[in-house]
Each structure stands twice: as C-alpha cells, then as structure tokens.
Design an enzyme around this catalytic site. Structure first.
Site, PDB file in Angstrom:
ATOM      1  N   CYS A   1      -4.023   7.882  54.181  1.00  0.00           N
ATOM      2  CA  CYS A   1      -3.334   8.055  52.940  1.00  0.00           C
ATOM      3  C   CYS A   1      -4.350   8.087  51.684  1.00  0.00           C
ATOM      4  CB  CYS A   1      -2.707   6.824  52.484  1.00  0.00           C
ATOM      5  SG  CYS A   1      -1.190   6.558  53.936  1.00  0.00           S
TER       6      CYS A   1
ATOM      7  N   GLN B   1      11.842   9.727  57.275  1.00  0.00           N
ATOM      8  CA  GLN B   1      11.923  10.213  55.541  1.00  0.00           C
ATOM      9  C   GLN B   1      13.342  10.676  55.412  1.00  0.00           C
ATOM     10  OE1 GLN B   1       7.636  12.287  56.381  1.00  0.00           O
ATOM     11  NE2 GLN B   1       8.705  13.066  54.398  1.00  0.00           N
TER      12      GLN B   1
ATOM     13  N   GLU C   1       2.492  16.012  46.846  1.00  0.00           N
ATOM     14  CA  GLU C   1       1.853  17.232  47.621  1.00  0.00           C
ATOM     15  C   GLU C   1       0.759  17.880  47.047  1.00  0.00           C
ATOM     16  OE1 GLU C   1       5.397  18.786  50.286  1.00  0.00           O
ATOM     17  OE2 GLU C   1       6.083  17.840  48.412  1.00  0.00           O
TER      18      GLU C   1
END
Ligand SMILES: Cc1cc2nc3c(=O)[nH]c(=O)nc-3n(C[C@H](O)[C@H](O)[C@H](O)COP(=O)(O)OP(=O)(O)OC[C@H]3O[C@@H](n4cnc5c(N)ncnc54)[C@H](O)[C@@H]3O)c2cc1C
Ligand code: FES
Length: 1222
Positions: free
Chosen positions: A68, A660, A1157
């Site tokens: 991440c 998600q 993104e």
C-alpha cells in the site's frame, strides 16, 4: 525461548510503543496488514542497535513487503523522527531545518509512553542456559520433534530413526513437507543446538564452518576477522560476505543455516561459490564413520547427502593464498530478498613466475538444477596472459558449454554468465595490474530520501477536513489489535473449507469421486454444484460464471467442489484425494491465439472523431507500431477470506468477508442459497488491501463458504492460500495496441488509429468496461483531430481478469505516451515538446465528452518539470552516459488524466447512517469499505466538520448491509465523494435538528446539547443520501453526454539508472505533482500517490506473470516468485507535491478530488525513462535509439535491449521456454 509479538510491546489500552506511535504519526499505516511486521522489524533493529544507520534500517526492511504505502513513510518514520525515550534520533539539526521548510506536517501530540512497558527479556531465560543445554523432545500433531544438544545424541537418534528428517532453520521445502504431512517418517531432528555443528574454526589454511551456523552468525564472524586480515587473505571472506548479503533478508539470515543451505535442493547462492573455491564437506554417519567429500563431487552425485543417514558436520573452505583471487556475484530479479536469476563464483590463481593464469575455476548457478563448474573455461584460460583477448574466447566456450541447458530465458542467462565473467575477470586484472582508473560496474549505491509538499490549514481553523490526520485505525493496526477475518475467534462448532480445483485449463469433467477424501478422519462433508440450493450461476452483468464448475472447466484452478473438515489442514490434504476425470479440450492462452481462433467477445468498442482514414492518407508522415502491456497480480497482503455463520432462525446468514462489494456479496449469497437478501447480512470491518482484486473474486469466497455452511448448518471459514489467490483470482488485463499515426514534420499528430485488444481470461465479466476506460485514458490527454479507436476483448483459458487500480487507464496511458515516444524518436523532436504541442487546451472538449474546464494538467506538467529540474538533469544525464560504458541513465516525464465518476448513473449514489449517543459520541456508517485508502478517516473528518465536534467523538466500526443497504462497490477513486456526500447529508440533517436547541443554549457543550435533544424527543439518528449530478455517456453517440463528473490530473518525472551488463535498474529520482483539488487529508492523499506510483513501478518493471504454455497453469504462487517492489526498489529520491491552489469548480465534498487510482498511471514515466537509458546503451553500439522495450521491463528485457557484443553472441542460441508471458 521467549517470543515477543507486536501486541507485547504496546497497546491502545496501555500506550503504544514509540515505534508503533511513530508509524502512526508518520502515516506509515494504510491497510495495516503489513504493519505489525514492520513494527517488529524496526523494534528488533533498535533493540539490537540503538543507533542504526539508515542503511541498517533499509536492510532490515528488505524482508518486509508492503503493497500500500510505497515504503517511503515507513522508512521516514524512523529516519526523521526520534521515538522519544529510546534516544534514537536520526536527524541532524541541519536536516530538521531543511525538513521544516519542505513539509508542513501537523503532528498529533504523542501519547505518553510509559517506558516501564518496554518488554524485558525474561530474566529466568537470560540468566539460565539450562533449557538450551538439555536434550528435548516434543510430541504433537503426529510428529516427534527431537532437539539434541550433542553430536553423540544426534547420531544415536539417527541410528534409532534412520528415516528421520534433519531440520535446521526449516526455510526450505522441508517446512512445507512438515505442514503437509509429507515427510518420510514422523521423527524430526532439529540440530540447531548441537554444539559440534555450531563451531567456526579458522586455521592457517582454511576455515571450517559448522553446519548449524546461521548466516547471521557467519556474517558476524567474517566481519570480525576481516578487520585483522591482509587484503589478499580477505578475498574468500569478502566473496562469502557478498554472497551472504544478498541471500534472502535479515529475517531469513537469522535462522537459515549454512548446512541447510548447502544440503537443500538448489541451486542456492552459496552453493556456486563453494563449488568455485573447492570447499570440502565433512559428514558423519549414524555409525560414527566420518567422510570427507569435495563439494564438486557432492554436486555431481546429487545434492543430497551421500547416504541418507549421513549428517553434515561442517564445511571446510580453503583460505585465499597470496596469488589467488576469489569473487562472487548474483543477479536477482529484484534487488533485496530475491533468489538469483543467475549467480557466479570465480577462483583465479596467478602463475607468479610466468605472469599468466595458472588456474581459473568459473562456476555458475541457476542455469540448471545444480550449479556447474565450466570446465572448458578453465581449460581455455590456463596459461593465458592477462589481457582482454581472453574475454571473447571465454564467452564462446561459455555459450558452447551452456547452450544445451534446459532453462527458460536461456539467452539472457548465458549473457549474464558471460557478463559476470567479463566483470570479474576485469576486476581481477585491474587489481593485478594496479590500474588507476578502474572500470565501473554495477549501479551507483544510494539510500532513500524524499519530500512532500502540501498546504495545511491554520491549526486553529474549525474545519477538521483538509488536515493531515493519521489513519483512524492506525493505533489498532500498529499494535496488532486490529481484527482481520483470520483473526476472528473460532466459533465452537466452526469448520473449514478447501477447494477441489481443476488441474486442467480447458476440459470436460467426466467424473468426480470424493470417496477417498470423505474417508479421512476429520472430514465432515463434500460440496459441489449439486449442493447449491439456489442458482449456481453469478456474474457482474450476466449470470454466466458457475460457483462450482458443472460439466466443463475453463481455466486451471477453477473450483469444482469443496471439502468441509474440522481443520484447514485436514480440508486441504483431503481435497487432494478427490479424483476428477477429464477430457481435454483445445487451449487458448494468448491474445495472438485468441485473434487467430476468433475467440473474441462480440462487443466492439469504438471511439471516433473526425475522419481517420482521410487524416492518415493526407498526413505528412506516418508511423505504425505495436505496444503491449503485461498482466498484474493484486497481491494484496491479506488473502481473500470469508466466514459464514448460519443463524438459528429463519434462514439468516451472517457473512464476514473482506470484500469491496458488500452489496454484491449479499445479493449473490441470497441467489446461491435461494433466500431473500434481507436474511443475508454482510459485515466488513476492514480489508487488508484490495486494489480492485476484492470485488468479484470475493463473491466466489463468500458464496462457496455460504453453500458449505448451509449444507452442514455450521459456521464455515475459508481463507485463501496465497498460492490459490495468486493462481486463480483476477488480474490486470494485458493490452495490445496496434496503431498507425499520421503527423506533421514538426510533430503535430493529425490522425491516429488504434486497434486495442485485451486478454479477458475465460469470461468477459467486466473486461469490456476495462477496455473502454483504457481507450478513454488514451484519448483524454491529447487533442488529435482524426481519431479512431476500436477495442476487442479476447477470451482465453485463463482466470477471468477484472478490476485493478486504474481499471484499464494505466495501460491506456502507457500506450499513448509510448506512441508519442515513437513519434518523437522518428522525427528526432523532443519527447516533451511533442507532447506539449499536442495536449488539449483549456475549454476543449475531449472524446469522452468532458469539457476541459479548469484543465490543470499543463500546470502540473510545468510544475513537475521545474521541480524535477528536468532540463538541467537531462544535461547531467547526457554527460553521465558519455562517460559510462556499462551503466546508463534516462529521464522521462509522463502525465495522467483520470475520469472520476461512474458513467452509469445508478452507481453514483450512496447512503449513510449517523447515530448520536447520549454521551455525545457519534457512530457513522456508510456504504464504503476501508481497505487502507483512509476512507474511514476522511469520513470521520467530514462528520466532525459538519457537526463541529472533535474527531475523537466520531467512530466508524464497520461497513454492513444491515445499516446501509444497496451500497455501490468501493472503487473508481470515487468512494469518498459518494459516501462523504451521504455522511455530510446525514450530519447536516442532525445539525439542523439540533439547531433550535443550540440557539436556545448557546453556551451548552455538545454533550449537554445531545442530552437536551434526547429529553426533547428529537431523533438523534439520521440516514443520509447522496446522488451526483446527472451525467451519462453512450459510446455509440459520440460527443454526447459526459463520461464522468470531473478529471483528476498529475505529472511525473523519473530518472533511472541501468546496469547494461545485467539489466538491473534503480529509480534514482521521481517527482510528482498532483491535482487533488483541496485535499481532504493531504497526508492520506500523499500516501495514495506514493503507494499507487510504486504499485505502477511494479507493473512497469518487475511484476511479470507467466503461464505454463502446455498446461495453462500460472507458474507463480506468491511473493517468492512474483516480484512486487520491495523497499530497495522505490525511488531513491521521491518528491511529491499536491498542486497548490488548484483551480476548479467547488466540488461537493469540500472541493476535494478522488485520488486512489490515478497516481499509478504516472509510473509510465519509469518505463519511458528506462527506454531512454536502454537507447543510450544502444547508441554506443551504433544501434537505433527507438527500441521497443517490452513491458514490464524486467532485467532480462533491459539487458537484451542494451544489446552489444555479448548479446550478439548469444543470439543464435535456441530458446526452449516452458512458460510464456500472461
Ligand atoms: C524467504 C526466503 C528467501 C530466500 N532467499 C534466498 C536467496 O536469496 N538465495 C538463496 O540461495 N536461498 C534463498 N532462500 C533459501 C535459503 O537460503 C535456504 O533455504 C536456507 O539456507 C536453508 O537453510 P535451513 O537452515 O533453513 O535448512 P533446512 O530447511 O532446515 O534444511 C534444508 C535441507 O537440508 C537438510 N539438512 C540440513 N542440515 C543438515 C545436516 N547437517 N546434515 C544433513 N542434512 C541436513 C534438511 O534435512 C533439509 O532437507 C530463501 C528462503 C526463504 C524462505
Ligand atoms: S499498509 Fe502495508 S500492505 Fe497495506
């Protein structure tokens, strides 16, 4: 033995340890799945050495992966901050001053750390060696584990149990054999405490290293003796240290032993060196017969002990003599914690009298299953003078000796061996001849640094949005208290499930026989499609995906059935016993095969503006080309997991899944079970990284677990193994673009035609939309009057590809910039200038219907150019390249335009529920999922800002279909906008309700206000709703409707350096300027930019997915062989700026923009810079400078691209690759 875990060093109840605190404050925590590991690595570093250097810290973190953060904030946590109390401040006064100028980070007040909480090593263990001086035996899990402390006892055990397995660090396949009950006998002898095997003895001519000596102990010893030795004698020690430095990482080196390394089936790194230096192994049999055997003979006879009952006692390594030189080198796929692609060791003995080569032993590893000594090289070199003439001759014999090897990438591997020979030989010759200016090999060493530039509001400002507040769950994540699904306590009657999967990529299922599995003790039941009470089919658009395969399997690893058992281990081993008979069907794996066999989805995406055929016909110049991108695996740190609990009443099912898409899981579990959605509650506390990969794939997990739980009416847990997760779940789509461009001589592109293909895998799923977004990303930046893009998805026998951060846009962005690169090279114009000339202008309308109002891209671009000192650095690079033969540098910029907001209006809505309790605390729920992107933190900031209360009052516990129904999936960088709107709405409703009371009681505290509202019978609970403004886009009606709500913009400039002989690269510097509007939380947004960029670095460089071309099985199974970037692979200097005073309309959520993104798209600059560097190397060889560098640019691609005499020599070798690129 005492084990200290992350929970043991600090907690949210008793205060965090300074290391945990620092990780939180410096925003080193995102999804937090890796955080406990990071914390404990750093804790260990500081416990062992209170003043570690930055190099020590980077080295220690090589063994930890984070998907991440991009590592920068983790490293900076320890570099820039002193974990007060330990006295470890790394900052000089000068650095502190510099930092203060660069970054405006508001730090929360650290909680007081009680130093008395620091763990003290248990005194009884510290004082007494009693426990480690006793033989020990443990019985359990079907094994007897012996731990002898003397050689006598070890041999006695070996005599009694000849088939017993010897174990040292257990870092090889022996560990998995133990887990899978695959050992030849149940006795295990752990030799790590056998005194005689732990000795290191040095005499005048050799050093004897005991087989139980760990790599860490070896390093410590060698570093200690090195100081007192003469330079020549050090040779072998330096070579050993070089080898040890790059075997795995510290975590491995602390437990892995020299004996285990040499005895295991390799080839492993130091095996090659031992072969080169002529080491000798000392064995002893159970009958106490001692045997000496050269390592060379040992390798020849097989890598296992000469007799299975023999024990390796020690390894004798000759010391280097005055006239000898020893060198070792290794080329990994990724620097830091990686196996060698190829390694090599050399021993060279000088004939002092003749001044020629007396002996040259050159060994190479990883070409085949055992290291080899290149005999023909030795024969050729003997008696030769120390000149460069030897080199080409040796290369010829290396090729001759190795060309018949059965190894993938043989040309590259042999070119590496030749390159290693060249490098080592040259280094030795230059030492012998005392050459003043030595040839530079390898990359320039450097450590990581970086700066972040952003504005923060006045600390006194009442708004809590726009401030760099740490991740809301950072404390629980850093202390290890945070609960992921696998941490949830086991229900009393809980069972585990494991899959029976297809071993064929395309076949008819003829029969399934689970009888052998059902006979295994502990197995409770078996499920397949016949047990699905509702529908076995699901899918995002049409229901065409079977939960369990019925008659046909369409990819390797497809679930066919499940075994339900008391434990995971039983379920896994029993699942292997299920017999499935198949009938093979034809296989299609690649885009080429799909096109050839017309295995294409019928939908043709088409985006047109102007008249492209006319434009191309009339163009001054034209250029055609093909650009491809590779697949990418999400490799989120937490594998997909589900726990389904049947309730006692009314068919209720409680589903815990790390998804998600909570609403989709609810809907599909309802369909599978044939029950109304209101009986299925899906609960998601947090997700350990998703990146798009925990969308549709989690429907499979929750569905399979639900069907099993339904059948046995007991809770069932399913945790994907890393290997199953990597092999069978969705990936990023590989793209191929076949283009023709028309342009003027001065670089204005007048026409562009692109035929785009995407490998969808076996099912089209959402591939069409990924393709669409990829096409829109190609068109979003540059104003090309005549444009035609057509897109097709290719159906193959691979796992169905799906969403991955960027959703096609990273591929599209890479392709369009690469086309401009081609044009720049063809015209000889500047790559930057040509793009600047073609970029849209403020107010233009691009193909996806967006009117480019507040078009901030040119500002980001110019700022980035300035921040990175593009022109100045370009000149420096030119000079560097002219002076260096074997390393080259490149610099390139890229930009991104990312469309935010779904084209389907029904997806642009969100709900929230906000409850105020009588103590004034506020519980917020909404439909978004926290998966590390800081969503909950931002939502808490929004709630606290609207309600005008401190953030400590607001809490978000989880996302649940019970509190907020029908939530749109978490994706598209749009989730904060949507759910933030709904939270804002709910809070505003509550605020409005309280306003009359607030007016009446202006001095009342928040708590008093809440109490008064309760007694006045004012509802303290409100649901909020948000829908975006109307947009709508139909690709068939070109130019009508907008595709998205707004664009997000960014620019990056990257400098790379490559090693032309090996293909290794490093990113020397990356500068990013990004427009996030008015950032809701600049620290979180910077984290998204850095993390996204580094994930893009993986896509562009190391993350290559391969499949077995005969079976269609993915050849990769986890981080061991799928190479995501580690701490050594991030930019050495990483500077991020959030565009200052970004102009733009007032967007609904405090003028912020989505961020998750788009930054990944900017990593195209890394590939473009690598292309520049490779082209610089090619120029030296008089070759063209428009090399089509494949993506990802792995070491092999870079090395072969650099070309030169060695590559020319290996060109004729026949490749015999068993695997192909996904
Ligand atoms: C994460 C990770 C990264 C790694 N990276 C690298 C790398 O970069 N380069 C590389 O080369 N390797 C790498 N390895 C492999 C590693 O170097 C070897 O696995 C390790 O050195 C083996 O030592 P061990 O003590 O764990 O052996 P074990 O696993 O305990 O034993 C290995 C084998 O040797 C046998 N054995 C052990 N000692 C004796 C003895 N005295 N007599 C007879 N038989 C014996 C055991 O029975 C077993 O079959 C990596 C491994 C891991 C897990
Ligand atoms: S924060 Fe490191 S893996 Fe998510």
């Amino acid at each position: 033995m005492a084990v200290t875990t992350v929970e043991g060093i600090g907690s949210t109840r008793n205060g965090l340890h300074p290391i945990q605190q620092i990780m939180m404050e410096n925003h080193g925590v995102q999804c937090g799945f890796c955080t406990p590991g990071m914390v404990m690595t750093m804790y260990t570093v500081f416990r062992n050495n209170p003043e570690p250097s930055q190099e020590d810290m980077e080295r220690a973190l090589e063994g930890n992966l984070c998907r991440c953060t991009g590592y920068r904030p983790i490293l900076e946590s320890f570099k820039k901050s002193c974990p007060c109390g330990l006295g470890l401040c790394q900052q000089s006064a000068e650095e502190k001053k510099d930092l203060a100028e660069k970054t405006t980070v508001e730090k929360p007040t650290p909680e007081k750390y009680d130093k008395s909480q620091d763990v003290i090593f248990p005194s009884e263990l510290q004082k007494s060696t009693e426990l480690s001086q006793k033989n020990a035996m443990f019985v359990g899990g079907g094994y007897t584990w012996f731990r002898p402390i003397s050689l006598d006892k070890l041999l006695e055990l070996k005599k009694a149990f000849p088939k017993a397995t010897i174990v040292m660090g257990s870092q090889t396949v022996v560990g998995s054999k133990i887990r899978n009950n695959a050992l030849p006998s149940p006795e295990i002898i752990c030799c790590t405490q056998v005194l005689e095997l732990k000795r290191i003895i040095q005499d005048a001519s050799s050093i004897s290293i005991g087989s139980a000596v760990t790599f860490a102990q070896m390093e410590e010893f060698l570093n200690g003796v090195l100081k007192d030795m003469k330079e020549k004698e050090c040779n072998i020690f330096s070579a050993l240290l070089e080898g040890l430095r790059w075997v795995g990482a510290d975590q491995l080196r602390n437990v892995a032993t020299f004996g285990g390394h040499l005895m295991s089936v390799g080839p492993h790194d130091l095996q090659t060196l031992m072969l080169a230096v002529g080491a000798e192994l000392n064995f002893i049999s159970a009958q106490k017969v001692e045997k000496k055997i050269t390592y060379e003979r040992f390798v020849e006879n097989g890598i296992h002990a000469p007799d299975s009952s023999d024990v390796l006692v020690s390894v004798c390594i000759p010391l280097t003599k005055q006239n000898e030189y020893v060198l070792y080198t290794k080329q990994p796929f990724r620097r830091g914690m990686d196996y060698a692609i190829v390694n090599a060791g050399m021993l060279l003995k000088v004939d002092d009298k003749k001044g020629t080569i007396d002996t040259l032993r050159f060994c190479a590893g990883n070409i085949e299953s055992k290291p080899c000594s290149l005999q023909k090289v030795s024969n050729l070199a003997k008696g030769r003078a120390f000149d460069d003439k030897l080199i080409p001759d040796v290369c010829d014999v290396i090729i001759d000796e190795l060309k018949g090897c059965k190894s993938d990438s043989l040309k590259y591997k042999i070119s590496l061996v030749c390159g290693f020979f060249y490098k080592m030989y040259k280094q030795i010759v230059e030492t012998i001849q005392s050459t003043k200016e030595k040839t530079e090999f390898g990359l320039t060493p450097s450590l990581s640094t970086g700066a972040q530039y952003y504005d923060v509001p006045n600390p006194e400002a009442k708004e809590i949005v726009w401030k760099p507040i740490p991740h809301a769950a950072a404390k629980s994540l850093a202390s290890g208290e945070a609960v992921f699904i696998d941490d949830m306590p086991k229900y009393a009657n809980e069972l585990s499930l494991w899959f029976v999967t297809s071993t064929k990529a395309h076949a008819n299922i003829l029969s399934i026989d689970p009888s052998a599995a059902l006979a295994v003790p502990g197995v409770v039941d078996y499920v397949d499609y016949r047990d699905v009470p509702g529908s076995n089919m699901y899918g995002p658009m049409v229901h065409d995906i079977p939960l369990f395969a019925e008659k046909e399997v369409s990819f390797h690893g497809q679930p066919i059935a499940g075994i339900i058992a008391e434990t995971r281990e039983i379920a896994r081993s029993a699942a292997r016993l299920v017999k499935v008979e198949y009938e093979d069907l034809p296989l299609i794996l690649t885009i080429d095969e799909a096109i050839e066999k017309n295995s294409l989805d019928e939908y043709v995406a088409s985006h047109v503006s102007g008249d492209v055929d006319k434009g191309l016909a009339e163009a001054e110049m034209t250029l055609e080309g093909v650009i491809e991108t590779g697949a990418q695996e999400h490799l989120y740190m937490e594998p997909i997991s589900a726990l389904v609990v049947p309730k006692r009443e009314d068919k209720e099912m409680e589903v815990f899944v790390n998804t998600q898409e909570s609403a989709n899981c609810q809907k599909d579990v309802g369909h599978f079970l044939g029950i109304p959605f209101n009986r299925v509650s899906v609960r998601v506390k947090r997700v350990g990284g998703g990146f798009g990969g925990k969308a549709l794939d989690t429907v499979e997990a929750s569905g399979v677990a639900a069907v099993a739980a339904w059948k046995v009416n007991r809770p069932v847990r399913l945790i994907y193994t890393r290997s199953y997760d990597v092999k069978t779940t969705s990936k990023r789509h590989p793209f191929r673009a076949v283009y023709k461009a028309g342009y003027t001589e001065d670089g204005k592109v007048t026409a562009l035609s692109i035929d785009l293909f995407a490998n969808a895998g076996w099912n089209n799923g959402i591939s069409t939309f990924v393709l669409e977004l990829g096409m829109l990303a190609m068109e979003g930046t540059f104003d090309i009057p005549n444009y035609r893009g057509t897109g097709r998805t290719c159906l193959t026998n691979l796992p169905s590809n799906g969403a991955f951060r960027g959703f096609g846009a990273p591929q599209g962005t890479f392709i369009i910039h690469s086309i401009f690169y081609d044009i720049a090279k063809k015209t000889g114009l500047s790559f930057n200038k040509i793009r600047e000339m073609n970029i849209y202008k403020e107010g233009d309308r691009n193909i996806n219907g967006m009117v480019l109002k507040h078009f901030n891209l040119p500002i980001c671009w110019e700022d980035c150019k300035t921040q990175s000192k593009f022109e100045e650095v370009s000149k420096e690079i030119e000079e560097f390249n002219s002076k260096n033969k074997y390393r080259k540098r490149g610099i390139a910029m890229s930009s991104c335009v990312f469309s935010i907001g779904y084209p389907f209006l029904f997806m642009c809505q969100a709900g929230a529920l906000v409850n105020i309790y009588l103590d004034g605390s506020v519980l917020v729920t909404h439909g978004g999922i926290e998966m590390g992107q800081g969503l909950f933190t931002k939502m808490i900031q929004v709630a606290a800002t609207v309600l005008e209360i401190p953030i400590e009052k607001v809490y978000i516990s989880e996302t649940s279909t019970v509190t907020v129904p029908n939530a749109t999936e978490t994706g598209g960088s749009f989730v904060a906008d949507l759910n933030g709107g709904a939270v804002m709405n709910a809070c505003q409703i509550l605020k409005d309700r309280l306003q009359p009371l607030r007016d009446a009681m202006p001095e009342a505290s928040w708590e008093q206000l809440v109490q008064a509202a309760y007694f006045s019978r004012i509802s303290l609970s409100a649901s909020g709703f948000y829908k975006s403004r109307e947009i709508g886009y139909d690709p068939k009606k070109q130019g009508e409707g907008e595709y998205c709500l707004y664009n997000s913009y960014g620019a990056a400039s990257t400098v790379v350096e490559i090693d032309c002989l090996t293909g290794e690269h490093q990113i020397l510097r990356a500068d990013i300027v990004f427009d996030v509007g008015k950032s809701l939380n600049p620290a979180i947004d910077v984290g998204q930019i850095e993390g996204g960029f580094v994930q893009g670095v993986g896509l562009m460089t190391t993350e290559k997915l391969t499949i077995n071309k005969s079976t269609g099985e993915l050849t990769l199974y986890g981080p061991g062989n799928y190479k995501v970037p580690g701490i050594k692979n991030i930019p050495k200097e990483f500077n991020v700026t959030l565009l200052k005073d970004a102009k733009g309309e007032r967007r609904p959520l405090y003028s912020s923009k989505g961020i998750g993104e788009p930054p990944l798209l900017l990593a195209a600059s890394v590939h473009l810079a690598l292309r520049e560097a490779v082209n610089a190397a090619r120029k030296d060889h008089g070759l063209s400078d428009n090399y089509q560098l494949e993506c990802p640019a792995t070491p092999e691609i870079i090395r072969m691209g650099c070309d030169g005499p060695i590559v020319k020599k290996v060109d004729g070798i026949k490749e015999n690759n068993q695997s192909i690129k996904f």
